[in-house]
Design a protein around this motif. Structure first.
Motif, PDB file in Angstrom:
ATOM      1  N   GLU A  92       0.835  -1.204   0.000  1.00  0.00           N
ATOM      2  CA  GLU A  92       0.000   0.000   0.000  1.00  0.00           C
ATOM      3  C   GLU A  92       0.869   1.254   0.000  1.00  0.00           C
ATOM      4  O   GLU A  92       0.561   2.237  -0.666  1.00  0.00           O
ATOM      5  CB  GLU A  92      -0.921  -0.032   1.223  1.00  0.00           C
ATOM      6  CG  GLU A  92      -2.129   0.825   1.019  1.00  0.00           C
ATOM      7  CD  GLU A  92      -3.284   0.417   1.920  1.00  0.00           C
ATOM      8  OE1 GLU A  92      -3.668   1.257   2.727  1.00  0.00           O
ATOM      9  OE2 GLU A  92      -3.771  -0.731   1.815  1.00  0.00           O
ATOM     10  N   ASP A 128     -11.041  -5.689   1.212  1.00  0.00           N
ATOM     11  CA  ASP A 128     -11.362  -4.314   0.810  1.00  0.00           C
ATOM     12  C   ASP A 128     -10.299  -3.714  -0.117  1.00  0.00           C
ATOM     13  O   ASP A 128     -10.122  -2.497  -0.156  1.00  0.00           O
ATOM     14  CB  ASP A 128     -11.543  -3.446   2.052  1.00  0.00           C
ATOM     15  CG  ASP A 128     -10.340  -3.520   2.981  1.00  0.00           C
ATOM     16  OD1 ASP A 128      -9.456  -4.371   2.744  1.00  0.00           O
ATOM     17  OD2 ASP A 128     -10.271  -2.721   3.931  1.00  0.00           O
ATOM     18  N   VAL A 130     -10.172  -3.261  -3.314  1.00  0.00           N
ATOM     19  CA  VAL A 130     -10.676  -2.320  -4.313  1.00  0.00           C
ATOM     20  C   VAL A 130     -10.945  -0.950  -3.687  1.00  0.00           C
ATOM     21  O   VAL A 130     -10.543   0.084  -4.220  1.00  0.00           O
ATOM     22  CB  VAL A 130     -11.942  -2.887  -4.997  1.00  0.00           C
ATOM     23  CG1 VAL A 130     -12.539  -1.872  -5.952  1.00  0.00           C
ATOM     24  CG2 VAL A 130     -11.601  -4.172  -5.743  1.00  0.00           C
ATOM     25  N   GLN A 131     -11.582  -0.961  -2.518  1.00  0.00           N
ATOM     26  CA  GLN A 131     -11.856   0.302  -1.829  1.00  0.00           C
ATOM     27  C   GLN A 131     -10.557   1.010  -1.440  1.00  0.00           C
ATOM     28  O   GLN A 131     -10.462   2.237  -1.510  1.00  0.00           O
ATOM     29  CB  GLN A 131     -12.696   0.064  -0.562  1.00  0.00           C
ATOM     30  CG  GLN A 131     -14.125  -0.379  -0.830  1.00  0.00           C
ATOM     31  CD  GLN A 131     -14.254  -1.893  -0.827  1.00  0.00           C
ATOM     32  OE1 GLN A 131     -13.534  -2.585  -1.548  1.00  0.00           O
ATOM     33  NE2 GLN A 131     -15.161  -2.409  -0.018  1.00  0.00           N
ATOM     34  N   ARG A 132      -9.575   0.206  -1.008  1.00  0.00           N
ATOM     35  CA  ARG A 132      -8.305   0.805  -0.595  1.00  0.00           C
ATOM     36  C   ARG A 132      -7.611   1.489  -1.769  1.00  0.00           C
ATOM     37  O   ARG A 132      -7.073   2.588  -1.645  1.00  0.00           O
ATOM     38  CB  ARG A 132      -7.378  -0.263  -0.009  1.00  0.00           C
ATOM     39  CG  ARG A 132      -7.744  -0.610   1.406  1.00  0.00           C
ATOM     40  CD  ARG A 132      -7.007  -1.860   1.877  1.00  0.00           C
ATOM     41  NE  ARG A 132      -7.299  -2.131   3.257  1.00  0.00           N
ATOM     42  CZ  ARG A 132      -6.655  -1.564   4.280  1.00  0.00           C
ATOM     43  NH1 ARG A 132      -5.658  -0.737   4.051  1.00  0.00           N
ATOM     44  NH2 ARG A 132      -7.005  -1.839   5.509  1.00  0.00           N
ATOM     45  N   ALA A 134      -9.092   2.555  -4.482  1.00  0.00           N
ATOM     46  CA  ALA A 134      -9.918   3.711  -4.845  1.00  0.00           C
ATOM     47  C   ALA A 134      -9.577   4.904  -3.954  1.00  0.00           C
ATOM     48  O   ALA A 134      -9.455   6.038  -4.438  1.00  0.00           O
ATOM     49  CB  ALA A 134     -11.400   3.352  -4.706  1.00  0.00           C
ATOM     50  N   LEU A 135      -9.390   4.642  -2.672  1.00  0.00           N
ATOM     51  CA  LEU A 135      -9.080   5.714  -1.728  1.00  0.00           C
ATOM     52  C   LEU A 135      -7.719   6.349  -2.044  1.00  0.00           C
ATOM     53  O   LEU A 135      -7.574   7.578  -2.019  1.00  0.00           O
ATOM     54  CB  LEU A 135      -9.095   5.157  -0.293  1.00  0.00           C
ATOM     55  CG  LEU A 135      -8.968   6.196   0.820  1.00  0.00           C
ATOM     56  CD1 LEU A 135     -10.187   7.123   0.810  1.00  0.00           C
ATOM     57  CD2 LEU A 135      -8.825   5.516   2.180  1.00  0.00           C
ATOM     58  N   LYS A 138      -8.011   8.559  -4.978  1.00  0.00           N
ATOM     59  CA  LYS A 138      -8.731   9.777  -4.626  1.00  0.00           C
ATOM     60  C   LYS A 138      -7.837  10.731  -3.838  1.00  0.00           C
ATOM     61  O   LYS A 138      -7.753  11.926  -4.136  1.00  0.00           O
ATOM     62  CB  LYS A 138      -9.971   9.398  -3.813  1.00  0.00           C
ATOM     63  CG  LYS A 138     -10.907  10.544  -3.554  1.00  0.00           C
ATOM     64  CD  LYS A 138     -12.253  10.051  -3.020  1.00  0.00           C
ATOM     65  CE  LYS A 138     -13.016  11.230  -2.436  1.00  0.00           C
ATOM     66  NZ  LYS A 138     -13.449  10.987  -1.055  1.00  0.00           N
ATOM     67  N   LEU A 173     -12.114   0.613 -11.651  1.00  0.00           N
ATOM     68  CA  LEU A 173     -11.541   1.821 -11.036  1.00  0.00           C
ATOM     69  C   LEU A 173     -10.774   2.655 -12.054  1.00  0.00           C
ATOM     70  O   LEU A 173     -10.492   3.820 -11.818  1.00  0.00           O
ATOM     71  CB  LEU A 173     -10.574   1.439  -9.908  1.00  0.00           C
ATOM     72  CG  LEU A 173     -11.126   0.850  -8.631  1.00  0.00           C
ATOM     73  CD1 LEU A 173      -9.972   0.526  -7.681  1.00  0.00           C
ATOM     74  CD2 LEU A 173     -12.091   1.815  -7.974  1.00  0.00           C
TER      75      LEU A 173
END
Ligand code: C2E
Ligand code: MG
Ligand code: MG
Ligand code: MG
Length: 279
Positions: A92, A128, A130-132, A134-135, A138, A173
């Motif tokens: 990450e 999660d 995909v959400q990570r 995406a965040l 962003k 995404l």
């Protein structure tokens, strides 16, 4: 392989085993500290269009600058980080750092380019993920279509419908998806049609012995032809010699990456040597 051996044979505490185990433990503890102390840095290796030598992007490769040992190769610490699960946090960090860098280059008016980031199997197992991602996109404001995610065959094979869904969600995404080290994993090709993949990256193992090894040349040529037929891009990694490049040009391989063009460079070196202000 060593895991298999571990399951089926008795283990004796030989001095070498103990030394290896100690080294791993020590490395694991130091990885932990390194994550907290930000001892990691990304290097960027450029990728070029084979036809016209235009810069098309780069691959972000993590480096560990240990205060005790100096530069430690990812070949040494990534496998340990994968086993311990530390790769999730590290991965990450890599993604966020690459996106921050890419955004900086864009804002500086340097030629826009795709940044490829390696994902690990452990990251794909995150519920999660995909959400990570995406965040991170962003927060960093890095346009998703400039991001490329490198996955390996073994990471997505055997994942069934879930893997298909995950890749579609990732793809939605906006990033491109590339299969790294292509040709070294499972040889089932059916999955290529089921996954929303944009690119195959020919493993450097098939490039290394061109033009000496006839089999490797056949394999590389076959991957390139298959990519063309499936409307996928294809990139060769580990291109070191003009003879290899000549072969890849003849086969109409879309892109190349390797020491012949450039080693992975620090962000500063990369901007100075590779990136140019568009005219
Ligand atoms: P990879 O993703 O297949 O990356 C290509 C490796 O080949 C890199 O090694 C690169 O420096 C090296 N290379 C590039 N051009 C040449 C060439 O012309 N000749 C030769 N002999 N080698 C070349 P590196 O940086 O040591 O990385 C090794 C592996 O570690 C990577 O293989 C990748 O699997 C893993 N890795 C690196 N960074 C990350 C990361 O951020 N996350 C994850 N999950 N894995 C990473
Ligand atoms: Mg890679
Ligand atoms: Mg690779
Ligand atoms: Mg490789």
């Amino acid at each position: 392989q060593s895991k298999e051996q571990g399951r089926n044979t008795y283990r004796f505490y030989t001095p070498t085993l103990t030394a290896a185990a100690n080294e791993r433990l020590a490395l694991e503890a130091r990885l932990h500290r390194a994550l907290a102390n930000e001892e990691f840095v990304l290097h960027y290796q450029p990728q070029f269009d084979t036809k016209n030598n235009a810069l098309i992007g780069c691959e972000a490769l993590v480096r560990w600058q240990s205060p005790e040992e100096g530069m430690i190769s990812p070949l040494r610490f990534i496998p340990i980080a994968e086993e311990t699960g530390q790769i999730v946090v590290l991965g990450e960090w890599v993604l966020r750092t690459a996106c921050i860098q890419g955004k900086r280059w864009l804002d500086a008016g340097l030629s826009p380019l795709t940044i490829a980031v390696n994902l690990s199997g452990r990251q794909l197992q995150q519920r999660d993920l995909v959400q990570r991602i995406a965040l991170i996109l962003k927060e960093t404001q890095f346009p998703a279509h400039y991001l490329k995610l490198e996955l390996t065959e073994s990471m997505i094979m055997g994942g069934g419908e879930q893997a298909v869904e995950l890749l579609h969600a990732l793809k939605a995404l906006g990033p491109r998806l590339s299969i790294d080290d292509f040709g070294t994993g499972y040889s089932s090709l059916a999955y290529l049609k089921r996954f929303p993949i944009d690119e195959l990256k020919i493993d450097q193992g098939f490039v290394r012995d061109i033009p000496g090894d006839q089999n490797d040349m056949e394999i590389a040529a076959t991957i390139i032809a298959m990519a063309r037929n499936l409307h996928l891009k294809v990139i060769a990694e580990g291109v070191e010699t003009q003879a290899q490049l000549d072969f890849l040009i003849r086969q109409d391989c879309y892109a190349c990456q390797g020491y012949l063009f450039s080693r992975p460079l620090s962000a500063t070196e990369f901007a100075r040597a590779i990136l140019k202000k568009p005219h």
